[in-house]
Design an enzyme around this catalytic site. Structure first.
Site, PDB file in Angstrom:
ATOM      1  N   TYR A   1      43.325 -39.805  42.477  1.00 13.92           N
ATOM      2  CA  TYR A   1      42.899 -39.849  43.867  1.00 13.92           C
ATOM      3  C   TYR A   1      43.678 -38.847  44.703  1.00 13.92           C
ATOM      4  CZ  TYR A   1      41.317 -41.756  48.319  1.00 13.92           C
ATOM      5  OH  TYR A   1      40.755 -41.899  49.568  1.00 13.92           O
TER       6      TYR A   1
ATOM      7  N   SER B 149      41.653 -37.307  52.884  1.00 10.63           N
ATOM      8  CA  SER B 149      42.431 -38.539  53.050  1.00 10.63           C
ATOM      9  C   SER B 149      43.838 -38.158  53.464  1.00 10.63           C
ATOM     10  CB  SER B 149      42.471 -39.304  51.722  1.00 10.63           C
ATOM     11  OG  SER B 149      43.410 -40.368  51.750  1.00 10.63           O
TER      12      SER B 149
END
Length: 247
Positions: free
Chosen positions: A153, A141
Site C-alpha cells: 500500500y 494517501s
C-alpha cells in the site's frame, strides 16, 4: 443573479464512485454542474441513482484495460468529450504487521493501485491530449508521504504521487493538469471495512484536529483541484489529513 457551478457544463469520469470519497465526489461534481459517469465494482448504480439527471453507472474493473477503454470511449461518445477524471479506485488488503514475504498481497495491491491507475490515465489522456484540455485527480494517501501502512500500500501510494508528477510534466503543454488527493483517515469505504469503532477512535486521536474526516470534506478538495479555479495547479499531491503529516 444566476449562480453557476464550479464545474458547469463539464463531463467527469470517476472510478471507485460506489462509496466513500468516490461517492461523495460524484455527488459534489453533479452539484457543481458536471455530468458524471460513476464507475466501480460495487455501488456505482446506487450513486448514479442518488445523483439522478445525466449521471450513469458502469461496473468496472480498472485492471481490465479493454473495459476501461470502453467506459471512457462510451463517455466521450455520449457527451462529446471528457473534461475531468477522478481516478479514485484502490485497495488496501495488507496489515502493516504482515510479514514482508506476502508477495501475493503486494502484487495484487500494485496491480490495482498503480497499474490500474495507469490504465485509466492512458484511456483518459487519449481523449484529453488531442482536445488540449482536461483535469485529472488521482487518489494517493498520506501513505504516499510516509510508511504508516503495509509495504504494498505504501509503495503503491508513493507510486501514485510519482505517476501524478510525471504525467503533469509530460502533459502540461497539452493543457492538461494532473494532481493527487492524499487523504488522511476518512469515514466510509475502505476505512469502514478495515476498522472497528475502537480503532477508529485511536486513529482520530492521532490527528491534531482529533477527529476523522467525512468523505464530503475530501470531495470539496477534489472539486477545487478539478475545477478551473485551480488553473495554475499541476503536479501537486495535496494532503487533506487534519494535520496528520504536520505532527
Amino acid at each position: 443573479m444566476t449562480l453557476v457551478g464550479m464545474l458547469d457544463g463539464k463531463t467527469a469520469f470517476v472510478t471507485g464512485g460506489g462509496s466513500g470519497i468516490g461517492r461523495a465526489t460524484c455527488i459534489a461534481f453533479a452539484r457543481e454542474g458536471a455530468k458524471v459517469l460513476v464507475a466501480d465494482l460495487d455501488g456505482a448504480e446506487e450513486t448514479a441513482t442518488a445523483i439522478g439527471g445525466d449521471a450513469y453507472a458502469v461496473t468496472l474493473d480498472i485492471t481490465d484495460h479493454v473495459a476501461v477503454d470502453a467506459a471512457v470511449d462510451g463517455l466521450v461518445a455520449r457527451w462529446g468529450r471528457i473534461d475531468i477524471a477522478f481516478n479514485n479506485a484502490g485497495i488496501n488488503i495488507e496489515n502493516k504487521r504482515d510479514h514482508w514475504d506476502r508477495l501475493d498481497l503486494f502484487d495484487r495491491t500494485m496491480e490495482v493501485n498503480v497499474r490500474g491507475m495507469m490504465i485509466c490515465m492512458i484511456a483518459e489522456l487519449r481523449h484529453m491530449a488531442p482536445a488540449r484540455s482536461g483535469s485529472i485527480v488521482n487518489t494517493a494517501s498520506t501513505a504516499g508521504f510516509s510508511g504508516i501502512a503495509g509495504p504494498g500500500y505504501v509503495a503503491s501510494k508513493h507510486a501514485v504521487v510519482g505517476l501524478t508528477r510525471s504525467a503533469a510534466l509530460r502533459y502540461a503543454e497539452e493543457g492538461i493538469r494532473v494532481n493527487a488527493l492524499c487523504p488522511g483517515a476518512t469515514f466510509g469505504g475502505m476505512m469502514s471495512k478495515r476498522h472497528d469503532p475502537e480503532s477508529l477512535k485511536v486513529k482520530a486521536r492521532a490527528n491534531p484536529v482529533n477527529r476523522i474526516a467525512d468523505p464530503e470534506e475530501l470531495a470539496e478538495a477534489v472539486v477545487f483541484m478539478a475545477s478551473d479555479r485551480a488553473s495554475y495547479m499541476t503536479g501537486h499531491p495535496m494532503a487533506v489529513d487534519g494535520g496528520f503529516l504536520a505532527a
